[in-house]
Design a protein around this motif. Structure first.
Motif, PDB file in Angstrom:
ATOM      1  N   MET A 257       0.823  -1.204   0.000  1.00 29.57           N
ATOM      2  CA  MET A 257       0.000   0.000   0.000  1.00 29.57           C
ATOM      3  C   MET A 257       0.862   1.261   0.000  1.00 29.57           C
ATOM      4  N   LEU A 258       1.949   1.240   0.749  1.00 34.74           N
ATOM      5  CA  LEU A 258       2.853   2.396   0.765  1.00 34.74           C
ATOM      6  C   LEU A 258       3.496   2.601  -0.602  1.00 34.74           C
ATOM      7  N   MET A 265       1.703   9.077  -6.595  1.00 36.67           N
ATOM      8  CA  MET A 265       2.214  10.422  -6.315  1.00 36.67           C
ATOM      9  C   MET A 265       1.201  11.290  -5.594  1.00 36.67           C
ATOM     10  N   LYS A 266       0.479  10.688  -4.654  1.00 34.82           N
ATOM     11  CA  LYS A 266      -0.445  11.472  -3.842  1.00 34.82           C
ATOM     12  C   LYS A 266       0.317  12.470  -2.971  1.00 34.82           C
ATOM     13  N   CYS A 267       1.503  12.047  -2.538  1.00 36.03           N
ATOM     14  CA  CYS A 267       2.344  12.894  -1.704  1.00 36.03           C
ATOM     15  C   CYS A 267       3.734  12.267  -1.655  1.00 36.03           C
ATOM     16  N   PHE A 328      -0.522   8.366   2.824  1.00 38.01           N
ATOM     17  CA  PHE A 328       0.235   7.948   3.994  1.00 38.01           C
ATOM     18  C   PHE A 328       1.311   8.951   4.425  1.00 38.01           C
ATOM     19  N   CYS A 329       1.688   9.871   3.539  1.00 37.17           N
ATOM     20  CA  CYS A 329       2.831  10.741   3.825  1.00 37.17           C
ATOM     21  C   CYS A 329       2.570  11.671   5.003  1.00 37.17           C
ATOM     22  N   ARG A 330       3.599  11.848   5.822  1.00 39.30           N
ATOM     23  CA  ARG A 330       3.583  12.855   6.866  1.00 39.30           C
ATOM     24  C   ARG A 330       4.561  13.970   6.502  1.00 39.30           C
ATOM     25  N   ILE A 331       4.297  15.163   7.027  1.00 43.19           N
ATOM     26  CA  ILE A 331       5.127  16.327   6.757  1.00 43.19           C
ATOM     27  C   ILE A 331       5.929  16.651   8.015  1.00 43.19           C
ATOM     28  N   ASN A 332       7.231  16.731   7.851  1.00 41.42           N
ATOM     29  CA  ASN A 332       8.133  16.859   9.000  1.00 41.42           C
ATOM     30  C   ASN A 332       8.545  18.311   9.255  1.00 41.42           C
ATOM     31  N   TYR A 333       8.502  18.676  10.510  1.00 41.06           N
ATOM     32  CA  TYR A 333       8.965  19.991  10.961  1.00 41.06           C
ATOM     33  C   TYR A 333       9.982  19.804  12.085  1.00 41.06           C
ATOM     34  N   ARG A 334      11.034  20.620  12.054  1.00 43.46           N
ATOM     35  CA  ARG A 334      11.921  20.739  13.213  1.00 43.46           C
ATOM     36  C   ARG A 334      11.309  21.793  14.129  1.00 43.46           C
ATOM     37  N   VAL A 335      11.061  21.421  15.376  1.00 37.98           N
ATOM     38  CA  VAL A 335      10.477  22.341  16.352  1.00 37.98           C
ATOM     39  C   VAL A 335      11.518  22.618  17.431  1.00 37.98           C
ATOM     40  N   GLU A 336      11.903  23.882  17.563  1.00 42.95           N
ATOM     41  CA  GLU A 336      12.907  24.282  18.544  1.00 42.95           C
ATOM     42  C   GLU A 336      12.238  25.147  19.606  1.00 42.95           C
ATOM     43  N   VAL A 337      12.351  24.695  20.840  1.00 41.53           N
ATOM     44  CA  VAL A 337      11.662  25.353  21.945  1.00 41.53           C
ATOM     45  C   VAL A 337      12.693  25.825  22.974  1.00 41.53           C
ATOM     46  N   THR A 338      12.606  27.096  23.347  1.00 41.44           N
ATOM     47  CA  THR A 338      13.433  27.636  24.440  1.00 41.44           C
ATOM     48  C   THR A 338      12.500  28.155  25.524  1.00 41.44           C
ATOM     49  N   THR A 339      12.668  27.659  26.748  1.00 40.75           N
ATOM     50  CA  THR A 339      11.774  28.035  27.839  1.00 40.75           C
ATOM     51  C   THR A 339      12.521  28.886  28.866  1.00 40.75           C
TER      52      THR A 339
END
Length: 451
Positions: A257-258, A265-267, A328-339
Motif C-alpha cells: 500500500m505504501l 504520487m499522492k504525496c 500515507f505521507c507525513r510532513i516533518n517539521y523541526r520544532v525548537e523550543v526555548t523556555t
C-alpha cells in the motif's frame, strides 16, 4: 522461525480477481489445493501500455509471437509471496495499473501460485529458488531478443523479494533494479547472502521493511533500506487478535500500500538516515547533507533518482513515519523550543497548524521531552497533512500525569522549520502554556537570533 501468523490465515477467504473475456488471469486456487499441495508452475502475465487491463500469457520459448511486447521499454516484473489459502493477491491489478500509469513500461505479473499455495511454508520457500530458475530463463530469452538487463526492474513482495534476489544473482547482478517490499524473514533471517536477497543482486536494490518483528526481515538487504514507522507496528493496524485477519497480515501488506501511494504520487515521504528509529523520533537525525543538493531520499518508485549517491555511500538505513491510511505521507517539521521556567519541566507537545480551511496536527509523545531554562529543546513534529500556508498555530502542553499538580510552561521562543521545503521558519515569542489547555496564536517570520 516458523511464520506462525500464516497458520491463522488458512481459514480466511479473499475475493478472487475477476477475469475479462479473452484475457489470461492469475491462477485461482483454494484452501484444498494448499492442504493437498501443488507442484510449481510459473505463469507470466504480460500487461502493456496499449493493453493495460487485459493480460497475455507469455512464454520464453517463442517471444517473437508477442508483437505487443516492446523489449526496448523497461520491463517490470511483479512477484508475489506466500499464498497459504491459494487465492490471488487482491493488490496485483492495482500495482500493475499504477506502474503503467507512471511510465510506458511492460508489466509482467509473475504467477507462481502453484508453488506458493501450500500449508507447508517450508515447501513454498523451497520453491522460491525453482521459481527464480524459470524466471531467469525468461529474462535470458528477452536478452537474446534485444532487451537490456539494465532495463529490467523486479518488484518482489515477501517471498517474492528473495525470488528477485535469486534471479538477479543468476544474472550476475546486471539487472537494473530490485525493489523488495517487506522481504520474508522466516527461514531467511540467518541465511548467507547467496541464500537470500542482497545488494549484489542488481545494479540498485531498494528495500522497504514494515513487519520486522513477525513476517518480515529485520536487517538491511539493499543499497537503501526504508523502515516505515521503525519497521514494526504500522498505524491503523490492529494491535491484538481481536482485529481478526488484519492482525496477522496488516503490517506485512502495508508495504504494498505504501508503494502504491508512491506510484500514484499522492504525496512524498522523505526518509532520514539514522542509527535507530528511537533517535529519529527524538529529532536527532534531520540532517540531509549526506545526500548533497538533492536532500534526503524519498521513499518509493522515485528513489532511483538517488542511485548514484547511494551507491557511493554503501548500505544506508533510513526512517520515515506514515499516517494510518492513504495518503500515507507525513510532513516533518523541526520544532525548537526555548523556555524560561526556573524548574525543569517534562512533558509532551501537541501542535496544530491552521491554514485556509484546513488543519494539520502532530503530537510529539513517543517519550517525555525535557524543557530546561534557557536551553533549547529540539523536537521532530510529524504532521498528518501538508498545508500550503500556515495562518495560525495551536499548542497543548501535557505531562501525561493526571494526579500531580498542573504545571505551566513559559516559552521564550518556539520555532518551526519545515524540513521538506525552503520556506522561512515560523516563530512566536513569549507564550505561556497551561497544562492541557490549548493556546492559539499567529506565527511571525523568525528574527535573526541565537535563541
Amino acid at each position: 522461525m516458523f511464520p506462525w501468523k500464516y497458520l491463522a490465515l488458512l481459514s480466511l477467504i479473499t475475493v478472487p480477481i475477476s477475469s475479462a473475456q479473452g484475457c489470461d488471469t492469475f491462477t485461482h486456487l483454494s484452501i484444498r489445493h494448499a492442504i493437498v499441495g501443488t507442484n510449481l508452475k510459473l505463469r507470466l502475465l504480460l500487461y502493456t501500455a496499449e493493453n493495460a487491463t487485459c493480460a497475455t500469457l507469455v512464454s520464453h520459448n517463442n517471444l517473437s509471437a508477442y508483437p505487443q511486447f516492446n523489449l526496448s521499454r523497461v520491463t517490470t516484473f511483479v512477484i508475489h509471496g506466500y499464498r497459504p489459502t491459494g487465492t490471488p493477491p487482491t493488490w496485483i491489478s492495482t500495482i500493475s495499473e499504477l506502474l503503467m500509469n507512471r511510465t510506458r513500461t511492460n508489466v509482467v505479473v509473475v504467477d507462481w501460485n502453484r508453488g506458493a499455495a501450500n500449508v507447508n511454508y517450508f515447501k513454498a520457500v523451497e520453491n522460491t529458488m525453482k521459481a527464480a530458475d524459470k524466471l531467469t530463463e525468461f529474462i535470458k530469452a528477452m536478452q537474446e531478443h534485444g532487451a537490456s538487463l539494465s532495463s529490467i526492474h523486479l518488484i518482489g513482495i515477501s517471498l517474492g523479494a528473495h525470488i528477485s534476489g535469486f534471479t538477479g544473482a543468476q544474472l550476475n547482478g546486471k539487472i537494473g533494479r530490485i525493489t523488495a517490499l517487506d522481504p520474508a524473514g522466516p527461514l531467511f533471517t540467518n541465511k548467507p547472502p547467496e541464500g537470500r536477497l542482497d545488494p549484489t543482486d542488481a545494479q540498485f536494490v531498494d528495500v522497504l521493511h514494515t513487519d520486522i518483528d513477525a513476517l518480515g526481515f529485520r536487517k538491511p538487504l539493499g543499497h537503501i533500506d526504508f523502515y516505515a514507522n521503525g519497521g514494526t507496528d504500522q498505524p491503523g493496524c490492529p494491535k491484538t487478535i481481536l482485529g481478526g485477519d488484519k492482525y496477522f497480515k496488516c503490517d506485512h501488506q502495508r508495504s504494498v500500500m505504501l508503494y502504491d501511494d508512491s506510484l500514484e504520487m499522492k504525496c512524498t515521504s522523505r526518509a532520514y538516515p539514522c542509527p535507530s528509529y528511537q533517535k529519529y523520533q527524538d529529532g536527532l537525525c534531520m540532517d540531509c547533507d549526506l545526500f548533497g543538493a538533492a536532500g534526503c531520499p524519498v521513499f518509493g518508485y522515485d528513489v532511483i533518482k538517488w542511485k548514484d549517491v547511494l551507491l557511493s555511500l554503501g548500505q544506508t538505513k533510513v526512517y520515515f513515519s506514515t499516517n494510518k491510511e492513504s495518503p500515507f505521507c507525513r510532513i516533518n517539521y523541526r520544532v525548537e523550543v526555548t523556555t524560561w521556567n526556573k524548574d525543569t519541566r517534562w512533558g509532551f507537545l501537541t501542535i496544530k497548524l491552521h491554514g485556509d480551511g484546513e488543519e494539520a496536527e502532530a503530537t510529539v509523545n513517543h517519550k517525555a521531552a525535557k524543557f530546561e531554562e534557557y536551553k533549547g529543546t529540539t523536537l521532530l513534529a510529524q504532521f498528518d497533512k501538508n498545508l500550503k500556508s500556515v495562518k495560525k498555530i495551536s499548542l497543548i502542553f501535557s505531562t501525561g500525569n493526571l494526579l500531580k499538580p498542573k504545571h505551566k510552561l513559559r516559552l521564550l521562543r518556539i520555532r518551526l522549520t519545515k524540513l521538506e521545503s525552503n520556506d522561512r521558519p515560523l516563530c512566536r515569542y513569549d507564550v505561556l502554556l497551561e497544562q492541557n489547555k490549548e493556546v492559539t496564536f499567529r506565527p511571525i517570520p523568525c528574527e535573526d537570533s541565537n535563541f
